[in-house]
Write a protein that holds these residues in place. Structure first.
Motif, PDB file in Angstrom:
ATOM      1  N   LEU A  71       1.014  -1.051   0.260  1.00  0.00           N
ATOM      2  CA  LEU A  71      -0.134  -0.003   0.064  1.00  0.00           C
ATOM      3  C   LEU A  71       0.769   1.284   0.104  1.00  0.00           C
ATOM      4  CD1 LEU A  71      -2.605  -0.987   2.592  1.00  0.00           C
ATOM      5  CD2 LEU A  71      -2.697  -1.358   0.053  1.00  0.00           C
ATOM      6  N   SER A  72       1.879   1.110   0.660  1.00  0.00           N
ATOM      7  CA  SER A  72       3.076   2.269   0.584  1.00  0.00           C
ATOM      8  C   SER A  72       3.528   2.802  -0.819  1.00  0.00           C
ATOM      9  CB  SER A  72       3.952   2.057   1.727  1.00  0.00           C
ATOM     10  OG  SER A  72       4.865   1.019   1.169  1.00  0.00           O
TER      11      SER A  72
ATOM     12  N   VAL B 129      -2.656   1.296  -8.508  1.00  0.00           N
ATOM     13  CA  VAL B 129      -1.605   1.408  -9.463  1.00  0.00           C
ATOM     14  C   VAL B 129      -0.700   1.686  -8.835  1.00  0.00           C
ATOM     15  CG1 VAL B 129      -0.950   2.705 -11.379  1.00  0.00           C
ATOM     16  CG2 VAL B 129      -3.532   2.077 -11.312  1.00  0.00           C
ATOM     17  N   ARG B 130       0.636   1.395  -9.353  1.00  0.00           N
ATOM     18  CA  ARG B 130       1.949   1.650  -8.494  1.00  0.00           C
ATOM     19  C   ARG B 130       2.125   3.033  -8.698  1.00  0.00           C
ATOM     20  NH1 ARG B 130       6.005  -0.956 -11.237  1.00  0.00           N
ATOM     21  NH2 ARG B 130       6.716   0.874 -12.187  1.00  0.00           N
ATOM     22  N   ASP B 131       2.521   4.008  -7.649  1.00  0.00           N
ATOM     23  CA  ASP B 131       2.665   5.247  -7.611  1.00  0.00           C
ATOM     24  C   ASP B 131       4.104   5.580  -8.310  1.00  0.00           C
ATOM     25  OD1 ASP B 131       2.863   7.990  -7.084  1.00  0.00           O
ATOM     26  OD2 ASP B 131       2.433   7.678  -4.899  1.00  0.00           O
TER      27      ASP B 131
ATOM     28  N   VAL C  30      -1.709   1.417   6.412  1.00  0.00           N
ATOM     29  CA  VAL C  30      -2.965   1.187   6.688  1.00  0.00           C
ATOM     30  C   VAL C  30      -3.626   2.109   5.515  1.00  0.00           C
ATOM     31  CG1 VAL C  30      -4.779   1.646   8.270  1.00  0.00           C
ATOM     32  CG2 VAL C  30      -2.890   0.378   8.971  1.00  0.00           C
ATOM     33  N   MET C  31      -4.985   1.592   5.071  1.00  0.00           N
ATOM     34  CA  MET C  31      -5.662   2.629   4.477  1.00  0.00           C
ATOM     35  C   MET C  31      -6.952   2.315   5.061  1.00  0.00           C
ATOM     36  SD  MET C  31      -6.978   2.086   0.404  1.00  0.00           S
ATOM     37  CE  MET C  31      -8.371   3.204  -0.178  1.00  0.00           C
TER      38      MET C  31
ATOM     39  N   ASN D 246      -1.535  -4.323   4.567  1.00  0.00           N
ATOM     40  CA  ASN D 246      -0.739  -5.310   3.542  1.00  0.00           C
ATOM     41  C   ASN D 246      -1.040  -6.780   3.383  1.00  0.00           C
ATOM     42  OD1 ASN D 246       0.429  -3.297   1.985  1.00  0.00           O
ATOM     43  ND2 ASN D 246       2.249  -3.468   3.085  1.00  0.00           N
ATOM     44  N   SER D 247      -1.508  -6.974   4.630  1.00  0.00           N
ATOM     45  CA  SER D 247      -1.856  -8.563   4.936  1.00  0.00           C
ATOM     46  C   SER D 247      -3.209  -8.824   5.382  1.00  0.00           C
ATOM     47  CB  SER D 247      -0.747  -9.131   5.991  1.00  0.00           C
ATOM     48  OG  SER D 247      -1.131  -8.196   7.144  1.00  0.00           O
TER      49      SER D 247
END
Length: 831
Positions: free
Chosen positions: A53-54, A70-72, A329-330, A343-344
């Motif tokens: 997520l980061s 989408v990858r930043d 975290v989102m 992520n998990s």
């Protein structure tokens, strides 16, 4: 009560309310080193690897919806851990890959992702343009080119806030642009009032009060600018909360009901205030003055603030609750809580329902807790079960309701069963409790457990399910290609499965390009027959749009409603079949629809209509309807039809009708007297009537009419007065005499063999009209009139000359006529 203690041990106390954090899915499939996506339009499956997520721009849809990432490209990543080419990824909430599509290179930088209310994926680029993708295949909607939302020279996107139907964009030159119809092909962005941000000022954060919470029906954008907060809408700008002196606001979030605002101030205070900034409801001093990375409401009772590795939940009173995370975290706000994505794992944080607190609260002696305990004793065959029942017998309905309600809020299936079993134990002693309530909750839980399955990945709560409704849930399932589950839920809830089966059939056609039409048709019919009254025409239309016209023709044969069947037959060029079915239906509107379609096609293709005439001539209803319509507007087509089908007399009558219409148009009669359009029409009618022996009278009449028209044209040319055409033979003679052209009148008399008796009537009337009494008297003396002198008397009387009439009355030989005329003169004189 040990089970109750273990359940309550999972809760956290915030003020006077309990909250619990439920792990819904863990571990997520994307957290493993190798993850494979489903095949997509981008070209099959490909390795996704670990989703961090980061390092990604991530969006999650509410109501347990999917997750897109989408990858930043602004962040540095290790190439061995990420694919070198960026991809647009789609996952379920359980982390299962749904689709993957290559991200188009050379686009402006991606600013943010979001989901619309209809679950279309929206990608806002840094230049203010928008890309939209359809789920689940991530195909672009309408076009792969971005849709611009910002005016030219706006400087690009500084910040943006999405809601279900729109987006508010803050540009880099501090203008606010709002789009409320973001899902249409051509959205209409509009710029709000100038927020009045000075050049040396900076917009710290923004929030949006959605249109449904604003009386004007338009969104209201809140901007934190320096020490003030301004509300911007179409009508103007309003500075809010100047009297509160809250200082610079660095983060804001509007509550789910649009009434409250959570604001993080520069000095580390969390403030909860109404959106009109009338007062501060409560405030909390945070340990950090750094603004949180995310801020979100958890229902309406608490606010979540997330800094790296720390999630803080703040309520109106008491100490906050802190959760620690060692991974990104989102926060995904829901109507009754917040989903927490890492992520998990996927977790759900919400307030413990009152019914659950009554049952599982430590030391609770509520009727619901005693009923739950009574069921436990009953299972152990303990006499204490009856003792508990005796204690709560007067409050049994409330206890049963609490057990049923608490079961609805549980994600753990075994705990659902335990609570429902407790409710059934109470139902055995309570006949006045409505059993339908228990059955309804059982149905809801079966549906919720089915969609919560990790393979489906829709972690709905009972409140979310009721707000979303079963119909919308089924729509989301079929859009995710979960047709079997959607069908089973529809049947279980007694809903019409037509939408599910039709969507499946359309998707089956799209995905079965290699299957022969006959084989595919059998497979489709097996499922379509499951739903009585289903629209085969809609499925056939999809087959036609997919380029399978033969399959469409076979499908439309099974459509029972002619109003749906016939338009589709026309669209696939089955005109003969459409015409026959419209006639069989007995609906004249449908017959006209087919006739107009065929005729328009003939006009466009500029082809001969003979085949069309042959088709309708063999079908009496179609023929009669065409004739009825063409008589009013398409005379040429009707004339061609009559001629091509051998109905010469009908064509002749039509030509005569056209000639009469030309009489009303003075421009049509000008030109050569022998070749005028009106004459030609009558002559054509004469030739058509002459083809058959049955219409000798019509043929002779048309011939005489043409001759008269020629004469009248000659008279108009010679007199230079357009007063003859269209009049009768008698009127033509009278007009000539009135104009003093007796030679022409005699010629007309001779040409059309006008009898002498009528000639005397016409000439005497004409001379009396112009008052030429000497000529009238001379005319009476030329020879004895063949019909007597009555025409002279009548002409004088009609002209009001009684004295002149007395000259001719004595010459009347019939006493009856003489008496009648004398009486008439006397009466007129008396009057």
């Amino acid at each position: 009560m040990s089970s109750s203690v273990s359940v309550a041990a999972e809760w956290d106390l915030l003020s006077d309310r309990f909250y619990r954090r439920i792990t819904i899915y863990s571990p997520l499939p994307w957290s493993s080193p190798a993850t494979t996506t489903a095949s997509s339009s981008g070209g099959g499956s490909s390795g996704v690897g670990r989703l961090d997520l980061s390092t990604h721009i991530v969006a999650a849809a509410p109501f347990g919806g999917p997750i897109a990432a989408v990858r930043d490209d602004s962040k540095i990543v290790q190439l061995h851990s990420e694919p070198s080419r960026r991809r647009l990824l789609l996952f379920s909430s359980s982390g299962h890959p749904l689709a993957s599509s290559p991200w188009t290179p050379h686009l402006p930088r991606l600013h943010s992702l979001a989901f619309s209310s209809s679950l279309n994926l929206l990608a806002l680029l840094s230049d203010g343009s928008l890309l939209r993708f359809r789920l689940p295949d991530l195909n672009p909607i309408t076009s792969s080119s971005p849709v611009p939302l910002l005016p030219p020279a706006s400087g690009g996107v500084a910040d943006a806030v999405f809601w279900g139907g729109g987006v508010a964009i803050l540009t880099e030159d501090n203008r606010v642009v709002v789009t409320t119809d973001i899902e249409v092909d051509d959205p209409h962005p509009r710029e709000l009032a100038d927020p009045g941000v000075a050049e040396d000022e900076q917009v710290l954060c923004m929030a949006v009060v959605e249109p449904q919470f604003v009386m004007s029906g338009s969104p209201e954008v809140l901007l934190a600018v320096g020490d003030r907060v301004v509300a911007v809408d179409e009508d103007g700008v309003q500075v809010l909360g100047e009297a509160l002196e809250i200082g610079p606001v660095q983060k804001m979030a509007v509550s789910p009901n649009g009434k409250l605002l959570a604001a993080f101030a520069h000095d580390g205070r969390l403030l909860v205030i109404p959106t009109d900034f009338s007062r501060i409801i409560f405030e909390y001093e945070c340990d950090s003055a750094l603004p949180p990375d995310q801020i979100a409401w958890c229902g309406l009772d608490s606010v979540l603030l997330y800094w790296s590795e720390v999630l803080l939940m703040v309520g109106p009173n008491g100490d906050p609750v802190q959760y620690n995370y060692d991974e990104p975290v989102m926060l995904i706000p829901e109507c009754d809580g917040v989903r927490i994505l890492t992520n998990s794992s996927m977790e759900f944080l919400h307030r413990v329902p009152d019914s659950t607190t009554l049952i599982f609260g430590i030391g609770s002696m509520s009727p619901a807790a005693l009923l739950y305990d009574a069921r436990d004793h009953y299972d152990k065959q303990s006499a204490k079960a009856y003792d508990n029942y005796q204690l709560i017998s007067s409050s049994l309905p409330e206890a049963i309701e609490a057990c049923i309600d608490a079961a609805g809020y549980e994600f753990d299936v075994s705990r659902q069963h335990t609570l429902l079993r407790a409710a059934t134990y109470g139902l055995a002693f309570c006949s006045r409790f409505p059993h339908g309530r228990f059955q309804e909750m059982c149905k809801i839980l079966r549906v919720l457990n089915a969609v919560r399955d990790p393979e489906i990945g829709m972690p709905l709560t009972v409140k979310q399910y009721k707000l979303l409704t079963a119909t919308v849930l089924i729509g989301r399932l079929i859009n995710a290609n979960q047709h079997l589950l959607a069908l089973r839920i529809s049947e279980y809830l007694n809903l019409n499965p037509e939408v599910v089966i039709m969507h499946w059939a359309c998707e089956k056609i799209t995905a079965s390009a290699a299957i022969p039409d006959v084989v595919l048709l059998e497979g489709l019919l097996d499922k379509l027959r499951l739903c009585k009254g289903i629209s085969y025409a809609a499925v056939a239309a999809h087959a036609d749009n997919s380029g399978r016209r033969k399959l469409a023709a076979m499908l439309v044969d099974h459509e029972s409603q002619s109003s749906k069947q016939i338009p589709l037959l026309l669209s696939i060029d089955e005109q003969d079949k459409a015409l026959q079915k419209s006639i069989d239906s007995g609906d004249t509107d449908l017959v006209y629809l087919v006739l107009f379609h065929i005729w328009q096609k003939i006009s466009v293709e500029k082809s001969a209509p003979l085949d069309f005439f042959g088709v309708i001539n063999a079908r009496p209803l179609a023929r009669d309807l065409f004739i009825a319509y063409a008589r009013h507007s398409k005379h040429e087509a009707l004339k061609d039809f009559f001629l091509s089908t051998g109905r010469l007399q009908d064509a002749g009558f039509l030509l005569l009708k056209e000639s009469r219409e030309l009489e009303r148009n003075p421009m049509a009669s000008k030109g050569s007297p022998l070749h005028g359009p009106q004459v030609r029409l009558v002559e054509q009618a004469h030739r058509l009537f002459a083809e058959t022996k049955e219409h000798l009278f019509e043929s002779k009449s048309a011939e005489e009419h043409a001759k008269l028209l020629r004469v009248q044209h000659q008279l108009e040319v010679s007199t230079k007065q357009a007063i003859f055409v269209g009049s009768s033979v008698s009127d033509t003679i009278k007009t000539c005499i009135v104009m003093g052209n007796e030679r022409a009148a005699v010629k007309v008399k001779s040409e059309f063999k006008v009898p002498d008796k009528r000639w005397y009537w016409l000439k005497s009337c004409a001379l009396a009209t112009v008052g030429n009494w000497d000529a009238l008297e001379t005319f009476s003396r030329e020879k004895r009139p063949p019909g007597g002198y009555k025409p002279f008397v009548e002409a004088c009387i009609d002209a009001g000359q009684k004295t002149e009439a007395l000259k001719y009355i004595p010459k009347l030989t019939d006493p009856g006529e003489r008496s009648e005329v004398l009486v008439r003169i006397r009466v007129d004189t008396a009057c």
